[in-house]
Enzyme design. Structure first.
Site, PDB file in Angstrom:
ATOM      1  N   GLU A   4      -8.880  61.700  47.454  1.00 20.33           N
ATOM      2  CA  GLU A   4      -9.185  60.278  47.596  1.00 20.33           C
ATOM      3  C   GLU A   4     -10.395  60.065  48.339  1.00 20.33           C
ATOM      4  O   GLU A   4     -10.735  59.010  48.506  1.00 20.33           O
ATOM      5  CB  GLU A   4      -7.848  59.781  48.435  1.00 20.33           C
ATOM      6  CG  GLU A   4      -7.610  60.346  49.909  1.00 20.33           C
ATOM      7  CD  GLU A   4      -6.931  61.455  49.899  1.00 20.33           C
ATOM      8  OE1 GLU A   4      -7.040  62.396  49.138  1.00 20.33           O
ATOM      9  OE2 GLU A   4      -6.198  61.914  50.971  1.00 20.33           O
ATOM     10  N   CYS A  63     -15.733  76.490  49.330  1.00 19.00           N
ATOM     11  CA  CYS A  63     -14.962  77.473  49.684  1.00 19.00           C
ATOM     12  C   CYS A  63     -15.317  79.029  49.500  1.00 19.00           C
ATOM     13  O   CYS A  63     -14.925  79.945  50.095  1.00 19.00           O
ATOM     14  CB  CYS A  63     -13.683  77.332  48.735  1.00 19.00           C
ATOM     15  SG  CYS A  63     -14.111  77.743  47.106  1.00 19.00           S
TER      16      CYS A  63
END
Ligand code: NAD
Length: 510
Positions: A185, A290
Site C-alpha cells: 500500500e 532484501c
C-alpha cells in the site's frame, strides 16, 4: 490505456483493478507519499474483506476459460506483454520513483530483472509439459500432466513494486492460473500499470486482479476457500504469519522474509574492488533491498584499510531526488527514516564507532542532499566494530547503514554468518579459489556470491534464502515456480480389447 497512474496531485486516487477495469473502492484509504518531497501525493483504497471476496469471485469466474485457452494463444499474450513492458519501461520507472523514491536508473534496473522473469514465462510450454511412458504394462500407458492450481494470491513488499509482483505473476498466469495481486500500500501504482499492460497484451478480464489493502485484505486472501496458493514477500514476522495462516487454510504457500546479508572479506582480496562492492551493495536503493549487504565481516589484518577505503568512496555518493542525477534516494517514509536513524544512536551507545554519520546531513542546506528539505533523507552511514549483541547488528535495519564486524579468521567469520537467524544472501571476497569453494560449501545461506556482492540469481535459476528468510516450499521464479503454480496428475490408461476380460482380483503387475 491512460496515463493517470503517473499524475501527482494530492487528490489522485489509485484504483483497484478488478474484472479488467479500474475500480474506486470504499472509504478506508491510506496516503501514498512522494518520499523525495515528504508529501502525500495520492491515496490508495484499503479493501475490506467483502471487497476482496468480490474480487476473488471475478478471478474464480475468469479462471476456467483462461485455463482452457490454447497454449499458443496464452503464449502469444505473454510475448505481447514482454514487448509492451520493454516499450513502456521508462514510464513504469517514473511511477516507481514517484512513490518509492529510488533513483530512475535503479528503477530501470528493477524492471530489467523483472523482464528476465517475463521472458522465462514465455517458455511455459516447455516447463509445464508432462511425461509419457508407453507400455508401462502390456498395453498400458502412463502419463503425467501439470495443471494449474486455480486462483493464486500474490502479496508484495514496498521495496520492489514492479519486480516482486513480476517474479510471480508472469509464471502463475502463463501456467494457466488466475492471479489476485495485493501490492504494498506504500507504492501501489506500479501494480495497476502492469495490470493495464497485461490487458493491452490481450489477457482476458478477471485473469489478473489488483486489490489494494492492508492486513484485512491479506488475511482475506490467506483464509478464503477459493484461493489455492499464496506467494508472499515481505518481512520475516509477516512471512511467518502468512505461511502459518495460509497453510492452516489448506493453501500451498511460499513466503519469503527478511534478511541480514554478510560479506566476508579475506586478507588476500583486492581491497579497492571490495570497497566498491561494499558501497554499491550497501547503499544502492538506500539499503532497502532484501539482498543489500548490511554487514561487512572483515578479517582483522585488513579491517582498518578496508574501513578507510569504504569511508572514502562513500563521499562520492550523491544523495537526492531520484528524478535527478543522483545515486541514492530517500527512505520510504518519515517513520522508517527515523527508525533507521535510531539504530545509529543505538550502535554508538552499544560501543560501535560511527565512522560516517548520515544523520549529519538530514536536510539540503549545506548538507549535500539534492532534494526537497521535507524529503525522507538519511545519508549513507558507516559503523565499525559493531558488537554482535547490539540491535544494530541483530535487526534487519533496511536502510543506508553499513556495519563492519571484525573477526580474527575465516572460521570466525563463517561461524558468525552461520549463527545468524537469516539466510538470504551472502558473499565472500577473496582471490583464493580454495577458500571460496570452501565457503560455498560450508555457508548456511541460500544465495552465495563469490566476489559478487548481490548474488540475485538470473531468471532461469530460482530466488530464495534459507532459515528465517523463507517459509514454505518453492522459491521464486526459475524451474521451482512452474512446479509451485501447477500440480501433477498421473494417468494410467489402456484401451480395452477382448483379451482384457475375465476375473482377476490380483494387483496388476505386467
Ligand atoms: P512488510 O512485511 O511490512 O509488508 C509486506 C506485505 O505484507 C505488504 O503487502 C503489506 O501490506 C503486508 N502486511 C504488512 N503487515 C501485515 C500484517 N500485519 N498482516 C498481514 N499483512 C501485512 O514488508 P515491507 O516493509 O513492505 O518490505 C520490506 C521487507 O521485505 C524487508 O524485511 C525485506 O527484507 C523483505 N523482502 C524480502 C525479499 C526476499 O526475497 N526475501 C525481497 C524483498 C523484500
Amino acid at each position: 490505456m491512460t496515463d493517470t497512474a503517473v499524475e501527482t496531485t494530492a487528490t489522485t486516487r489509485i484504483p483497484h483493478w478488478i474484472a479488467g477495469a479500474r475500480s474506486e473502492g470504499g472509504d478506508r484509504t491510506a496516503p501514498v507519499y512522494d518520499p523525495a518531497r515528504g508529501v502525500a501525493v495520492r491515496e490508495v483504497p484499503l479493501a475490506s474483506e467483502a471487497e476482496v471476496s468480490d474480487a476473488i469471485a471475478t478471478a474464480v469466474a475468469a479462471y476456467p476459460a483462461w485455463r482452457d485457452l490454447s497454449i499458443a494463444k496464452r503464449q502469444a499474450i505473454m510475448f505481447r506483454f514482454r514487448e509492451l513492458i520493454v516499450a513502456r519501461k521508462d514510464e513504469l520507472a517514473r511511477i516507481i520513483t514517484s512513490e518509492h523514491g529510488k533513483v530512475h536508473s535503479d528503477a530501470l534496473g528493477e524492471i530489467a530483472r523483472a523482464i528476465e522473469v517475463v521472458e522465462l514465462a514465455t517458455a511455459f510450454p516447455l516447463m509445464t509439459k508432462g511425461e509419457y511412458s508407453e507400455n508401462a504394462s502390456t498395453g498400458v500407458d502412463v502419463y503425467s500432466l501439470r495443471q494449474p492450481l486455480g486462483v493464486v494470491g500474490i502479496i508484495s513488499p514496498f521495496n520492489f513494486p514492479a519486480m516482486v509482483p513480476l517474479w510471480f505473476a508472469p509464471i502463475a498466469l502463463a501456467s494457466g492460473n488466475a492471479v489476485v495481486l495485493k501490492p504494498s500500500e506504500k507504492d501501489p501504482s506500479a501494480a495497476v500499470f502492469i495490470a493495464e499492460l497485461y490487458q493491452e497484451a490481450g489477457l482476458p478480464d478477471g485473469v489478473l486482479t489488483v486489490v489494494h489493502g492492508d492486513k484485512e485484505a491479506v488475511d482475506t486472501l490467506l483464509t478464503h476457500p477459493d484461493v489455492a496458493a499464496i506467494s508472499f514477500v515481505g518481512s520475516t514476522p509477516i512471512a511467518q504469519h502468512v505461511y502459518e495462516t495460509g497453510s492452516k487454510h489448506g493453501k500451498r504457500v511460499q513466503a519469503l522474509g527478511g534478511a541480514k546479508n554478510h560479506m566476508l572479506v579475506l586478507p588476500d582480496a583486492d581491497l579497492d574492488l571490495t570497497a566498491d562492492a561494499a558501497v554499491n551493495a550497501g547503499f544502492g536503493s538506500a539499503g532497502e533491498r532484501c539482498m543489500a549487504i548490511s554487514v561487512v565481516v572483515a578479517v582483522d589484518s585488513i579491517a582498518d584499510e578496508l574501513q578507510a577505503r569504504i569511508a572514502e568512496k562513500m563521499q562520492q555518493i550523491r544523495t537526492g531526488d531520484g528524478t535527478r542525477d543522483n545515486d541514492m534516494g530517500p527512505l520510504i517514509t518519515g517513520q522508517h527514516r527515523d527508525k533507521v536513524a535510531g539504530y545509529i544512536g543505538t550502535a554508538a551507545s552499544d560501543g560501535a564507532e560511527v565512522v560516517v554519520d548520515g544523520r549529519d546531513a538530514a536536510g539540503p542546506d549545506g548538507s549535500g542532499v539534492d532534494g526537497d528539505p521535507n524529503g525522507f533523507w538519511l545519508k549513507p552511514t558507516l559503523l565499525d566494530k559493531v558488537p554482535t549483541s547490539s540491535a544494530a547488528y541483530r535487526d534487519e535495519i533496511f536502510g543506508p547503514v553499513l556495519s563492519i564486524v571484525r573477526v580474527a579468521s575465516y572460521e570466525e567469520g563463517l561461524e558468525l554468518i552461520n549463527e545468524n537467524p537469516y539466510g538470504n544472501g551472502t558473499a565472500i571476497f577473496t582471490n583464493d579459489g580454495g577458500a571460496a569453494r570452501r565457503f560455498q560449501n560450508e555457508v548456511q545461506v541460500g544465495m552465495v556470491g563469490v566476489n559478487v556482492p548481490i548474488p540475485v540469481p538470473v531468471g532461469y535459476h530460482s530466488f530464495g534464502g534459507w532459515k528465517q528468510s523463507i517459509f514454505g516450499q518453492g522459491k521464486a521464479y526459475g524451474r521451482h515456480a512452474f512446479e509451485f503454480y501447477t500440480r501433477e496428475k498421473v494417468v494410467t490408461s489402456r484401451w480395452l480389447d477382448p483379451s482384457h476380460g475375465g476375473l482377476n482380483l490380483g494387483f496388476p503387475s505386467n
